[in-house]
Structure formats: C-alpha cells, structure tokens
Design an enzyme around this catalytic site. Structure first.
Site, mmCIF file in Angstrom:
data_model
loop_
_atom_site.group_PDB
_atom_site.id
_atom_site.type_symbol
_atom_site.label_atom_id
_atom_site.label_comp_id
_atom_site.label_asym_id
_atom_site.label_seq_id
_atom_site.Cartn_x
_atom_site.Cartn_y
_atom_site.Cartn_z
ATOM 1 N N SER A 142 0.791 -1.228 0.000
ATOM 2 C CA SER A 142 0.000 0.000 0.000
ATOM 3 C C SER A 142 0.824 1.280 0.000
ATOM 4 C CB SER A 142 -0.947 0.018 1.199
ATOM 5 O OG SER A 142 -0.225 0.169 2.410
ATOM 6 N N LYS A 181 0.647 4.446 6.901
ATOM 7 C CA LYS A 181 -0.058 5.257 5.905
ATOM 8 C C LYS A 181 0.444 6.702 5.985
ATOM 9 C CE LYS A 181 -2.811 1.737 5.040
ATOM 10 N NZ LYS A 181 -2.630 0.921 3.811
#
Length: 266
Positions: A69, A138
C-alpha cells in the site's frame, strides 16, 4: 648561626604529618578481581536488553511494511524506524507525515495482524528489535477540521480546497485520480470531513491498492453505515523517519513540500 636564626620552614615540627606516599608498597595491595568472561557477557547482554527496552519505550521502534500500500517509496517487508517522540509535548501528526498506527479495528487481515511467528522473533519484537504485527503504515492526508475532496479536473486531491501535487511519492496504478475508491463506488467523486478533533485521515501512497481511510468511508448509497474512516491520534505510534532495510534503499523520509500550501481549516 644559632638555632633561632634558622628557617623554621626547613624543618618539620615533631607532630606535623609527613607524607609517606613515596614509602607505600603498592605490591601488597589486593588486586581487583575481574568477572569471568561468561559473567561479563551476561552482564553486557543484560545492559543491552535494558537499553533496548528503554529505547523502544521512549524513542525509536522498528517496524516492517506489511503490504504494497505504500509503494513506490516503501515496499512490502521493508524495515523502517519510527520516532515515538515525534508527537510528544502536545505535538500531533501533520499533513504529509508517514505514520505507524495500531489497527483501529478490522483494517488488517489475520496474516498482517499476526506479526512474528518464531520464538526469537516474538522476543525481539517485545524490545523493538524486530518488527511487530498489528500495525499499519499510511500517509496523513487530513488533520482535525480538514475537508478532503476527490478530485479536481486534473485528478488531484483537494484538502481545504488546495490541490495536492503528489507525483513525487504517490502511485495511481491506472486509476483516473489520486483518490480512487474501491470498485463499485463513485471512484473519483467523493468528499469527507471535517475530520473530527483528535483524529486524522490517512491514505496509502499506492492509491489503487490500499485499504486505508477511503475504504472505511460511508458512501451516500450506504444505509445505516457505522464505518469510521478516521484514525485516533492516540493510536499513532509515531512518525516514520528512516527506511532502514534493505540497505540499498536506505533513506530519510521527509514531509512533501506540497502539504505546506494547504490552508488551515476554516
């Protein structure tokens, strides 16, 4: 010359202490005993363990990238270092920071939550010398009060109306914008916010392959939706500041300049 005419400092008085350091035989002093090698080794290992625990608890901890990701910058299984003191003394995550945070609940699958499986790996993870599971990595896109919209006519995310230039670090993976929603949704047409106080909105840099805040948003078509796209800042472990391993990828991470142009929430 009489005795009264002599220099009184030339002769010590009978009861004046005389230094005898030059007459001490140091050969008779007992020598300090050194610990056996095995005891010294155990002692050094104990000190190293204590230091590792203190460092992990207060300053730095190692983690690994659990998925794709955060590509292209951070690749799956890369080892990273996190500054745990990044947000001490009232500091909070800032837009553009890459952060590690605990799973808010249901964001990770069983494999990603498991962490190390070997006894050695589990032991080392307790003191920050081996990456632990149950965490996500993230990038912070929005902070308290921010409104995030996808997207303008150039496919750019807008934070408080300011478009972000994310070509430097983000990948769209064939999508038409930098904020694609999962298949079956409105893709590049959504708005979220204002972000609640004490929370952040996060996204992976691999925008078309990241189970981030966008996956946990409630869509207009959802009924009785209870999903929560925000991450509590209390769950944030710290800011990623070093890509440590593999060594040929070693680099320091910095906040992208594009976030400096975002205005405060009105």
């Amino acid at each position: 010359m009489t005795s009264d005419d002599r220099d009184p400092t030339a002769v010590a008085e009978p009861d004046e202490p005389v230094s005898r350091s030059s007459h001490v035989d140091t050969r008779d002093r007992p020598k300090k005993k050194h610990l056996p090698v095995w005891q010294e080794t155990i002692l050094l290992l104990g000190i190293a363990l204590v230091l590792a625990i203190v460092i992990k608890a207060l300053f730095v901890q190692a983690f690994y990238i659990p998925s794709q990701s955060m590509e292209p910058g951070l690749v799956k299984n890369d080892r990273i270092l996190v500054q745990k003191m990044s947000y001490w003394f009232g500091g909070t995550p800032q837009r553009g920071d890459v952060v590690v945070f605990e799973d808010p609940g249901g964001w990770l699958n069983a494999e990603e939550s498991a962490g190390p499986t070997s006894a050695v790996g589990k032991a080392l993870s307790k003191v920050g010398l081996y990456p632990s599971g149950g965490h996500l990595v993230k990038r912070v896109i929005g902070v308290a009060g921010d409104t995030i919209k996808c997207c303008d006519d150039q496919g750019r995310l807008l934070v408080n109306g300011q478009p972000l230039d994310e070509k430097e670090y983000a990948r769209v993976g064939g999508a038409d914008c930098y904020g694609p929603m999962p298949a079956g949704s409105s893709h590049c047409n959504w708005t979220v916010g204002p972000v609640p106080a004490g929370h952040v909105f996060v996204m992976g840099d691999n925008r078309n392959n990241s189970a981030d805040s966008t996956v946990h948003m409630c869509l207009k078509t959802d009924r009785d939706c209870t999903k929560n796209p925000y991450v509590d800042v209390d769950d944030v472990v710290g800011k990623v500041f070093v890509l440590l391993w593999p060594s040929d990828h070693f680099t320091f991470l910095h906040r992208p300049d594009t976030f400096a142009d975002v205005p405060d929430a009105s």
